[in-house]
Design an enzyme around this catalytic site. Sequence first.
Site, PDB file in Angstrom:
ATOM      1  N   GLY A  41       0.836  -1.203   0.000  1.00 24.89           N
ATOM      2  CA  GLY A  41       0.000   0.000   0.000  1.00 24.89           C
ATOM      3  C   GLY A  41       0.864   1.243   0.000  1.00 24.89           C
ATOM      4  O   GLY A  41       2.076   1.171  -0.253  1.00 24.89           O
ATOM      5  N   ASN A  42       0.250   2.388   0.245  1.00 22.74           N
ATOM      6  CA  ASN A  42       1.035   3.624   0.367  1.00 22.74           C
ATOM      7  C   ASN A  42       0.334   4.558   1.351  1.00 22.74           C
ATOM      8  O   ASN A  42      -0.725   4.221   1.883  1.00 22.74           O
ATOM      9  CB  ASN A  42       1.255   4.270  -1.005  1.00 22.74           C
ATOM     10  CG  ASN A  42      -0.037   4.716  -1.642  1.00 22.74           C
ATOM     11  OD1 ASN A  42      -0.704   5.614  -1.143  1.00 22.74           O
ATOM     12  ND2 ASN A  42      -0.425   4.064  -2.735  1.00 22.74           N
ATOM     13  N   ARG A  43       0.909   5.695   1.587  1.00 21.26           N
ATOM     14  CA  ARG A  43       0.472   6.552   2.697  1.00 21.26           C
ATOM     15  C   ARG A  43      -0.666   7.513   2.332  1.00 21.26           C
ATOM     16  O   ARG A  43      -1.041   8.352   3.165  1.00 21.26           O
ATOM     17  CB  ARG A  43       1.667   7.355   3.223  1.00 21.26           C
ATOM     18  CG  ARG A  43       2.671   6.462   3.956  1.00 21.26           C
ATOM     19  CD  ARG A  43       3.895   7.253   4.363  1.00 21.26           C
ATOM     20  NE  ARG A  43       3.542   8.526   4.975  1.00 21.26           N
ATOM     21  CZ  ARG A  43       4.387   9.527   5.171  1.00 21.26           C
ATOM     22  NH1 ARG A  43       5.647   9.403   4.776  1.00 21.26           N
ATOM     23  NH2 ARG A  43       3.996  10.642   5.727  1.00 21.26           N
ATOM     24  N   ALA A  50      -3.317   7.823  -5.295  1.00 16.87           N
ATOM     25  CA  ALA A  50      -1.947   7.302  -5.363  1.00 16.87           C
ATOM     26  C   ALA A  50      -2.064   5.823  -5.763  1.00 16.87           C
ATOM     27  O   ALA A  50      -2.163   4.941  -4.917  1.00 16.87           O
ATOM     28  CB  ALA A  50      -1.260   7.461  -4.023  1.00 16.87           C
TER      29      ALA A  50
END
Length: 219
Positions: free
Chosen positions: A28-30, A94
Amino acid sequence: MSAALAGRRLLVSAGPTFEDIDPVRYLGNRSSGKMGFAIASVAAERGAEVTLVAGPVHLATPAGVHRIDVRSAAQMFDAVMGALPCDAYIGAAAVADFTPRAFAGSKLKKVAGTDTLTLELVKTRDILAEVAAHALRPALVVGFAAETDDVATYARGKLERKRVDLVCANRVGVGATGFESDDNALLVLGPGGFERALGPAAKTELAARLLELVAERLA
Ligand code: PMT
């Protein structure tokens, strides 16, 4: 509240994507989704009919917005393409650039005698570039660019490569802007050397100023 976007159909993507590795792990990402949700919220206040394709986030649906929840980049791709046509697409999500080649049906185990694990990743489809090249291309396609350095140069590269109308570049990985925070700073780039610095300011304020540029271009 101005109704500058009355009658316009806006499609917005927000949040991260989660790429499942096995039943308990993912890449995943932030991204919190705050930037994209702010855009969707302000666009609805300004009279637009808004569809918001949201990755996994913990945010309430803005008033008057039609929300489609997705998890992976592939699901986001299908949801965005399925929501065309629209007047403007704003890709604030994102989206993962890579996803595991294969999903392991059961939890990956440590292998005795091995200290490493190799995951093979494959490229995801570029939603923004494919929207920009679509037969039902919206009149305006707006991308974001999250960069850690050389923000303007990389963002202008994305503007040209992905054939979009505006790119909103933001610096990530430094200070209290970009991912997760309530504030951000954008450098909006367009063809013909167009450049407009917005902020630092609250994401809702930046959304309002970005949507002024969008409304001008749709007028
Ligand atoms: O969600 P927040 O916590 O509020 O944070 C906001 C943000 C930093 C996530 C947001 O402002 C932002 O920059 N979003 C884009 C992040 C990103 O993925 O940038 P990128 O440079 O990797 O991608 C460029 C553009 O291509 C983006 O519009 C992205 O949505 C799009 N893309 C990328 C890959 C892919 N497979 N499909 C895409 O559509």
